[in-house]
Scaffold this active site. Structure first.
Site, mmCIF file in Angstrom:
data_model
loop_
_atom_site.group_PDB
_atom_site.id
_atom_site.type_symbol
_atom_site.label_atom_id
_atom_site.label_comp_id
_atom_site.label_asym_id
_atom_site.label_seq_id
_atom_site.Cartn_x
_atom_site.Cartn_y
_atom_site.Cartn_z
ATOM 1 N N ARG A 160 -3.258 -3.267 13.867
ATOM 2 C CA ARG A 160 -4.705 -3.468 13.902
ATOM 3 C C ARG A 160 -4.974 -4.919 14.275
ATOM 4 O O ARG A 160 -4.953 -5.810 13.438
ATOM 5 C CB ARG A 160 -5.334 -3.118 12.548
ATOM 6 N N GLU B 221 0.802 -1.229 0.000
ATOM 7 C CA GLU B 221 0.000 0.000 0.000
ATOM 8 C C GLU B 221 0.830 1.273 0.000
ATOM 9 O O GLU B 221 0.481 2.240 -0.663
ATOM 10 C CB GLU B 221 -0.928 0.066 1.228
ATOM 11 N N GLU C 11 -9.333 -4.932 5.050
ATOM 12 C CA GLU C 11 -9.038 -3.853 4.113
ATOM 13 C C GLU C 11 -7.931 -4.262 3.156
ATOM 14 O O GLU C 11 -8.005 -4.025 1.946
ATOM 15 C CB GLU C 11 -8.634 -2.586 4.877
ATOM 16 N N ASP D 86 -5.398 -7.738 6.847
ATOM 17 C CA ASP D 86 -6.729 -7.596 7.426
ATOM 18 C C ASP D 86 -7.754 -7.500 6.311
ATOM 19 O O ASP D 86 -7.423 -7.675 5.135
ATOM 20 C CB ASP D 86 -6.788 -6.369 8.348
ATOM 21 N N TYR E 218 1.973 -5.666 13.375
ATOM 22 C CA TYR E 218 0.797 -5.003 12.799
ATOM 23 C C TYR E 218 -0.087 -4.428 13.893
ATOM 24 O O TYR E 218 -0.379 -5.087 14.891
ATOM 25 C CB TYR E 218 0.011 -5.989 11.940
#
Length: 692
Positions: free
Chosen positions: A301, A9, A86, A84, A299
């Site tokens: 989240r 990303e 997303e 995740d 990570y």
């Protein structure tokens, strides 16, 4: 020559991963999501299984073209977005756009960005998980159905630009309900009696408990008088001394919500700031020639407190070397698992405990270091032995009246050597009592009855709000930060002294939503929807069915609301000031940072200004202006001259309206965490207590 393309990303993540993979790999960034539902329309076909209409996000055309060109030049493409829902959705959208074979193992996931983790992840690519994709799609479509059906009704009936969301509306309702509790609260009187006693020259602070073994509450001054009369001229005799050894366990390593809460308490970070800095630490920081760019935390989240065996062993090794065998756990500590936790990832921890905050502080910004230290210390403490406290409780009799004194001291610090979890009310451990024996007679130094009144529940701080949302199952940790940001941007709530208060607009919108769409504001319903999304992710529920079950009744309510919801006129509170630009009356408005003045001629005149709060002190610099209370860009209160910019006097400490008795300079109130408020001189060493 490179024959494999890896898409992540962010450019930072791409840079860090590229360093580990070597010259055979090209690593490029999609810069987040590349496709989404259109903003100009619903973008969901409710008559055909809620089929979404995805379009390229504005500004991402060149990014996608560059990725497609790169994909044509290589033999293999891997999609390595975050692990995740997303991230899975981003990978799926990229695969669709690039025309990749979804039957091939294209997806690479990792919980930390370190050399070993990256190399291991690329040994085990997997297929795109459509259950994860569908869970993300269902959430996005569900929120679109709610927002794009209710919002237009609010535009017609209240004001343009309003919105209603599935999670944000419940969050505003919580804040609004708390404000009603506060307004409707009826204080009740109660009294306490504190007695300062002396044992071998040392003070003991004891409080009235009751009569004998019976606990008694004091509701009036007459109750207090009865106690004082009964114990008059009676000796204080120690009736019972209870000593215990108590173990205290450390807090578990961070999950997303607990990190957000603790950063708010200890670092005064807003939720959005915590997640932004955590993202930077996760994606990679250059820590010098020895390692270069490396992900410093796992990570961020996650809803799991689970830790890898490797991390536990590394912590054990560090603790043994740094603190000795007494601080090492004899066996791994089992952390309680939240029944709603998805447990997809480890807890938030440093990727290498040997990479201490002090060793890498020169490579981090101040805020990065503070958050990294918090994560590092919390993780290390969670792997250390329990603290041992000696506690003592003493019951003291005076003519049948019982006073009780309690205290504790640390016998063995254990994890407390490194870290102690914060709390919302700032309470601390009581002090330890001096040696006391049963039958001992104590001398009285003073006795002080005090009148009190019960207090209403406190307004929500960010930390309390996050905790409540988590406990009620409203949203998910990754949605908390954007939810709190949105309800402030919409003007539904404001922050006053770091506490949320509902605005008039917020109360109007939520009252209308509650009347026509009660299920949207039902906490149990919202939590149930979150469970439904979790079941989609687990592959136990069809995502179309979850949406259909919701939409059938919701669509009927939309029709009723369009026909029956009445128009609402927002009240305007006028001030006694006029606009210096156009001469119109200035009116009070409530924005995301509290009240301010705005021109009533809006939109023709857009003049705004802060509400001036004078403190009754003349400016010591220009001697003609008045000192006023102001707010910085970060909402921190400071004091300045109302003649600014002609006079540039400023002070973080509140000036008071009398000169220093020693040198006649300005006195200010100085707030200190432990000492409280003192009055000090800005020039000499004069100091006094604030209440003297």
């Amino acid at each position: 020559m490179a024959d494999t393309l890896v898409i992540v990303e962010s450019p930072t993540k791409a840079k860090t991963i590229g360093k580990y993979l070597g010259s055979k790999y090209i690593v490029k960034a999609s810069i987040g999501h590349v496709r989404d539902l259109p903003k100009s329309q619903m973008g969901v076909d409710v008559t055909h299984n809620f089929e979404p209409k995805y379009i390229t996000i504005r500004g991402k055309g060149d990014v996608l073209k560059g990725l497609k060109d790169a994909a044509k030049k290589v033999k293999k493409v891997y999609l390595a977005a975050d692990p995740d829902r997303e991230g899975e959705a981003i990978a799926w959208h990229l695969a669709q756009y690039l025309g990749l074979d979804m039957n091939q193992p294209l997806r690479v996931v990792f919980n930390e960005i370190t050399k070993d983790a990256i190399k291991e992840a690329f040994k085990h690519p997997r297929h795109i998980n459509m259950d994860l994709v569908n869970a993300q799609q269902a959430r996005r479509i569900l929120d679109r159905l709610v927002g794009y059906n209710i919002s237009p009704i609010l535009w017609k009936k209240v004001r343009k630009g309003l919105s209603a969301g599935r999670v944000q509306s419940v969050a505003v309702k919580l804040i609004m309900d708390r404000e009603r509790e506060i307004q409707e609260f009826i204080p009740e009187e109660y009294w306490t009696i504190a007695s300062t006693l002396i044992s071998d020259g040392k003070e003991i602070n004891a409080k009235f408990y009751g009569y004998g073994d019976e606990k008694v509450e004091l509701h009036s001054e007459d109750d207090v008088a009865a106690v004082l009369k009964r114990m008059k001229n009676k000796p204080y005799v120690v009736q019972k001394v209870t000593k215990r050894e108590r173990k205290r366990n450390p807090a578990p390593p961070f999950i997303t919500s607990s990190l957000q809460q603790e950063a708010a308490r200890k670092l005064n970070f807003r939720t959005s700031k915590t997640m932004r800095i955590a993202q930077e630490l996760y994606e990679g920081i250059d820590v010098g020639n020895k390692e270069g760019a490396v992900g410093l935390i796992t990570y961020m989240r996650t809803d799991s407190t689970r830790l890898s065996v490797t991390a536990q062993n590394e912590a054990k090794e560090y603790i043994l070397e740094k603190y000795g065998p007494d601080y090492v756990l004899s066996e791994p500590r089992n952390q309680a698992k939240n029944e709603n936790a998805q447990d997809a990832h480890e807890a938030i921890r440093p990727t290498g405990v040997m990479r201490t905050p002090d060793e890498i502080k020169e490579y981090l910004s101040r805020d990065q270091l503070r958050l990294y230290r918090l994560i590092w210390e919390r993780f290390l403490a969670s792997q250390m032995s329990s603290a041992v406290l000696d506690t003592m409780s003493v019951d003291i009799d005076a003519g049948g009246v019982t006073f009780r004194a309690t205290g504790s001291k640390v016998k063995f610090p254990g994890f407390m050597k490194v870290y102690i979890e914060g709390n919302d009310d700032g309470t601390e451990e009581e002090s330890f009592l001096p040696p006391i024996e049963e039958g001992q007679i104590l001398d009285q130094k003073e006795i002080e009855p005090s009148q009190h009144f019960t207090q209403p529940p406190p307004r929500f701080s960010e930390a309390r709000m996050l905790k409540s949302m988590e406990e009620m199952g409203i949203g998910r940790p990754s949605t908390y930060a954007p939810t709190l940001e949105t309800i402030q941007k919409r003007g539904y709530v404001a922050l006053e002294e770091k506490r949320f208060v509902p605005t008039e607009l917020g109360e109007i919108v939520i009252t209308l939503v509650e009347e026509f769409f009660p299920e949207i504001l039902n906490v149990e319903f919202t939590a149930h929807m979150e469970s439904g999304l979790d079941n989609i992710e687990a592959g136990n529920t069809n995502w179309v069915q979850v949406l259909d079950d919701f939409y059938q009744d919701f669509a009927k309510r939309v029709v009723v609301a369009e026909e029956e919801m009445k128009e609402v006129e927002l009240k305007v509170e006028e001030s006694d000031e006029t606009c210096e630009l156009c001469g119109s009356v200035m009116v009070y408005k409530l924005g995301r940072f509290g009240k301010f003045l705005a021109c009533s001629g809006f939109p023709d005149c857009r003049n705004t200004k802060p509400i001036v709060k004078e403190i009754g002190v003349k400016c010591p610099q220009c001697e003609t202006g008045e000192i006023i209370e102001r707010k910085s860009k970060k909402s921190r209160i400071f004091y300045g001259c109302n003649q600014y910019p002609e006079c540039d006097f400023v002070s973080w400490d509140k000036p008071i309206a009398r000169p220093c008795p020693k040198c006649s300079s300005m006195l200010v109130e100085k707030k200190r965490k432990k000492q409280g408020v003192s009055i000090i001189c800005t020039k000499c060493d004069y100091q006094e207590e604030a209440d003297s």
